[in-house]
Structures are given as C-alpha cells and as structure tokens.
Design a protein around this motif. Sequence first.
Motif, PDB file in Angstrom:
ATOM      1  N   PHE A  23     -17.595 -33.015  77.894  1.00 55.33           N
ATOM      2  CA  PHE A  23     -17.135 -34.285  77.327  1.00 55.33           C
ATOM      3  C   PHE A  23     -16.566 -35.174  78.417  1.00 55.33           C
ATOM      4  O   PHE A  23     -15.804 -34.722  79.273  1.00 55.33           O
ATOM      5  CB  PHE A  23     -16.063 -34.025  76.262  1.00 55.33           C
ATOM      6  CG  PHE A  23     -15.420 -35.280  75.744  1.00 55.33           C
ATOM      7  CD1 PHE A  23     -16.159 -36.181  74.999  1.00 55.33           C
ATOM      8  CD2 PHE A  23     -14.095 -35.565  76.016  1.00 55.33           C
ATOM      9  CE1 PHE A  23     -15.579 -37.360  74.532  1.00 55.33           C
ATOM     10  CE2 PHE A  23     -13.498 -36.730  75.550  1.00 55.33           C
ATOM     11  CZ  PHE A  23     -14.253 -37.631  74.808  1.00 55.33           C
ATOM     12  N   CYS A  28     -16.948 -42.205  76.288  1.00 58.00           N
ATOM     13  CA  CYS A  28     -16.839 -42.161  74.827  1.00 58.00           C
ATOM     14  C   CYS A  28     -16.643 -43.549  74.242  1.00 58.00           C
ATOM     15  O   CYS A  28     -15.804 -44.321  74.708  1.00 58.00           O
ATOM     16  CB  CYS A  28     -15.667 -41.268  74.446  1.00 58.00           C
ATOM     17  SG  CYS A  28     -15.363 -41.175  72.677  1.00 58.00           S
ATOM     18  N   GLN A  29     -17.415 -43.854  73.198  1.00 56.04           N
ATOM     19  CA  GLN A  29     -17.299 -45.150  72.508  1.00 56.04           C
ATOM     20  C   GLN A  29     -16.487 -45.031  71.218  1.00 56.04           C
ATOM     21  O   GLN A  29     -16.413 -45.987  70.438  1.00 56.04           O
ATOM     22  CB  GLN A  29     -18.696 -45.686  72.174  1.00 56.04           C
ATOM     23  CG  GLN A  29     -19.521 -46.005  73.403  1.00 56.04           C
ATOM     24  CD  GLN A  29     -20.975 -46.296  73.069  1.00 56.04           C
ATOM     25  OE1 GLN A  29     -21.444 -46.028  71.963  1.00 56.04           O
ATOM     26  NE2 GLN A  29     -21.691 -46.844  74.031  1.00 56.04           N
ATOM     27  N   HIS A  30     -15.939 -43.877  70.984  1.00 52.60           N
ATOM     28  CA  HIS A  30     -15.076 -43.651  69.816  1.00 52.60           C
ATOM     29  C   HIS A  30     -15.770 -44.008  68.496  1.00 52.60           C
ATOM     30  O   HIS A  30     -15.142 -44.564  67.597  1.00 52.60           O
ATOM     31  CB  HIS A  30     -13.743 -44.398  69.982  1.00 52.60           C
ATOM     32  CG  HIS A  30     -13.052 -44.038  71.268  1.00 52.60           C
ATOM     33  ND1 HIS A  30     -12.399 -42.836  71.459  1.00 52.60           N
ATOM     34  CD2 HIS A  30     -12.968 -44.698  72.447  1.00 52.60           C
ATOM     35  CE1 HIS A  30     -11.923 -42.793  72.696  1.00 52.60           C
ATOM     36  NE2 HIS A  30     -12.258 -43.891  73.310  1.00 52.60           N
ATOM     37  N   SER A  31     -17.029 -43.680  68.432  1.00 51.08           N
ATOM     38  CA  SER A  31     -17.776 -43.948  67.196  1.00 51.08           C
ATOM     39  C   SER A  31     -17.368 -42.998  66.082  1.00 51.08           C
ATOM     40  O   SER A  31     -17.539 -43.302  64.905  1.00 51.08           O
ATOM     41  CB  SER A  31     -19.271 -43.781  67.466  1.00 51.08           C
ATOM     42  OG  SER A  31     -19.553 -42.421  67.744  1.00 51.08           O
ATOM     43  N   GLY A  32     -16.873 -41.835  66.450  1.00 50.03           N
ATOM     44  CA  GLY A  32     -16.472 -40.851  65.444  1.00 50.03           C
ATOM     45  C   GLY A  32     -17.607 -40.009  64.897  1.00 50.03           C
ATOM     46  O   GLY A  32     -17.414 -39.208  63.984  1.00 50.03           O
ATOM     47  N   ASN A  33     -18.806 -40.168  65.447  1.00 51.58           N
ATOM     48  CA  ASN A  33     -19.935 -39.360  64.955  1.00 51.58           C
ATOM     49  C   ASN A  33     -19.671 -37.869  65.099  1.00 51.58           C
ATOM     50  O   ASN A  33     -20.097 -37.072  64.266  1.00 51.58           O
ATOM     51  CB  ASN A  33     -21.209 -39.704  65.730  1.00 51.58           C
ATOM     52  CG  ASN A  33     -21.752 -41.068  65.390  1.00 51.58           C
ATOM     53  OD1 ASN A  33     -21.041 -41.890  64.829  1.00 51.58           O
ATOM     54  ND2 ASN A  33     -22.996 -41.314  65.749  1.00 51.58           N
ATOM     55  N   CYS A  34     -18.978 -37.496  66.158  1.00 51.27           N
ATOM     56  CA  CYS A  34     -18.746 -36.067  66.405  1.00 51.27           C
ATOM     57  C   CYS A  34     -17.753 -35.492  65.391  1.00 51.27           C
ATOM     58  O   CYS A  34     -18.032 -34.462  64.770  1.00 51.27           O
ATOM     59  CB  CYS A  34     -18.261 -35.852  67.829  1.00 51.27           C
ATOM     60  SG  CYS A  34     -16.872 -36.890  68.315  1.00 51.27           S
ATOM     61  N   CYS A  67     -24.340 -38.155  69.233  1.00 50.39           N
ATOM     62  CA  CYS A  67     -23.370 -38.923  70.029  1.00 50.39           C
ATOM     63  C   CYS A  67     -24.108 -40.109  70.669  1.00 50.39           C
ATOM     64  O   CYS A  67     -25.063 -39.904  71.413  1.00 50.39           O
ATOM     65  CB  CYS A  67     -22.757 -38.041  71.118  1.00 50.39           C
ATOM     66  SG  CYS A  67     -21.736 -38.954  72.299  1.00 50.39           S
ATOM     67  N   PRO A  68     -23.700 -41.347  70.361  1.00 51.99           N
ATOM     68  CA  PRO A  68     -24.456 -42.510  70.815  1.00 51.99           C
ATOM     69  C   PRO A  68     -24.256 -42.855  72.289  1.00 51.99           C
ATOM     70  O   PRO A  68     -25.051 -43.591  72.868  1.00 51.99           O
ATOM     71  CB  PRO A  68     -23.923 -43.641  69.921  1.00 51.99           C
ATOM     72  CG  PRO A  68     -22.531 -43.220  69.588  1.00 51.99           C
ATOM     73  CD  PRO A  68     -22.559 -41.708  69.509  1.00 51.99           C
ATOM     74  N   SER A  69     -23.213 -42.347  72.904  1.00 50.57           N
ATOM     75  CA  SER A  69     -22.859 -42.806  74.248  1.00 50.57           C
ATOM     76  C   SER A  69     -23.279 -41.869  75.368  1.00 50.57           C
ATOM     77  O   SER A  69     -23.331 -42.268  76.522  1.00 50.57           O
ATOM     78  CB  SER A  69     -21.343 -42.984  74.328  1.00 50.57           C
ATOM     79  OG  SER A  69     -20.713 -41.717  74.234  1.00 50.57           O
ATOM     80  N   ALA A  71     -21.349 -39.302  75.923  1.00 53.09           N
ATOM     81  CA  ALA A  71     -20.072 -38.698  76.321  1.00 53.09           C
ATOM     82  C   ALA A  71     -20.044 -37.205  76.058  1.00 53.09           C
ATOM     83  O   ALA A  71     -19.315 -36.471  76.707  1.00 53.09           O
ATOM     84  CB  ALA A  71     -18.920 -39.371  75.588  1.00 53.09           C
ATOM     85  N   LEU A  72     -20.811 -36.770  75.064  1.00 51.15           N
ATOM     86  CA  LEU A  72     -20.938 -35.338  74.785  1.00 51.15           C
ATOM     87  C   LEU A  72     -22.283 -34.857  75.301  1.00 51.15           C
ATOM     88  O   LEU A  72     -23.317 -35.471  75.024  1.00 51.15           O
ATOM     89  CB  LEU A  72     -20.850 -35.065  73.272  1.00 51.15           C
ATOM     90  CG  LEU A  72     -19.461 -35.127  72.652  1.00 51.15           C
ATOM     91  CD1 LEU A  72     -19.569 -35.073  71.132  1.00 51.15           C
ATOM     92  CD2 LEU A  72     -18.576 -33.992  73.155  1.00 51.15           C
TER      93      LEU A  72
HETATM   94  S1  SF4 Z   1     -19.835 -39.113  69.029  1.00 49.52           S
HETATM   95 FE1  SF4 Z   1     -19.698 -39.417  71.247  1.00 49.52          FE
HETATM   96  S2  SF4 Z   1     -19.103 -41.550  71.506  1.00 49.52           S
HETATM   97 FE2  SF4 Z   1     -18.669 -40.985  69.393  1.00 49.52          FE
HETATM   98  S3  SF4 Z   1     -16.513 -40.341  69.397  1.00 49.52           S
HETATM   99 FE3  SF4 Z   1     -17.759 -38.515  69.679  1.00 49.52          FE
HETATM  100  S4  SF4 Z   1     -17.897 -38.276  71.890  1.00 49.52           S
HETATM  101 FE4  SF4 Z   1     -17.222 -40.356  71.532  1.00 49.52          FE
END
Ligand code: SF4
Length: 82
Positions: A23, A28-34, A67-69, A71-72
């Motif tokens: 990570f 991270c774009q803080h989309s919350g998908n995770c 995860c759209p960015s 980051a993961l």
């Molecule tokens: S899905 Fe990816 S971009 Fe979105 S909050 Fe989780 S780590 Fe961040």
Amino acid sequence: MTEKELLNQGYRKYSGKAIDVYFNLDICQHSGNCTRGNREVFNVKRKPWIVVDNAEANEVERVIKNCPSGALQYIMKVNVDK
Ligand code: SF4
C-alpha cells in the motif's frame, strides 16, 4: 512490479500466507473501494489497517483489482484455485 520495485516506490508491505499486499498512501485517492470491498481485510479504524489473512487470497486479489489509483498492489505467493 517486483517487491523490490514496490518498496523502492514507497509501498508498505502487509504479509499474508498466500498473498502479500502493498500500500502506498501517497497514491491513495481515498475512494473507499477497498474498505467497502472487504472490511475484514481493509479497516482504517484498526492498526494495522490491512490484515491480509482475514480473507482468502482470491478475495483479497478481487478487492485490490477494484482500487482505482494503484495504491494497493499484491503479489500472489502460491497458486490458488480460481
Ligand atoms: S481502493 Fe485504493 S484508492 Fe481507494 S481508498 Fe483503497 S487504497 Fe485508496
């Protein structure tokens, strides 16, 4: 990417039995998908916020692919049935 490349780019490693998760907070774009995808594995109210072995490796992979960015990231360590 290899683990070395991920760590060099600032990713932090969260180890699991069959899959390792990486990570990078800066991306991270803080989309919350995770966290929406699987709260047992991804829970920002907990430390560590990622507990890889709280789900099957395939499930962890599925969430990370959403995860759209980028980051993961993950590296699958063993072959698991799809
Ligand atoms: S899905 Fe990816 S971009 Fe979105 S909050 Fe989780 S780590 Fe961040």
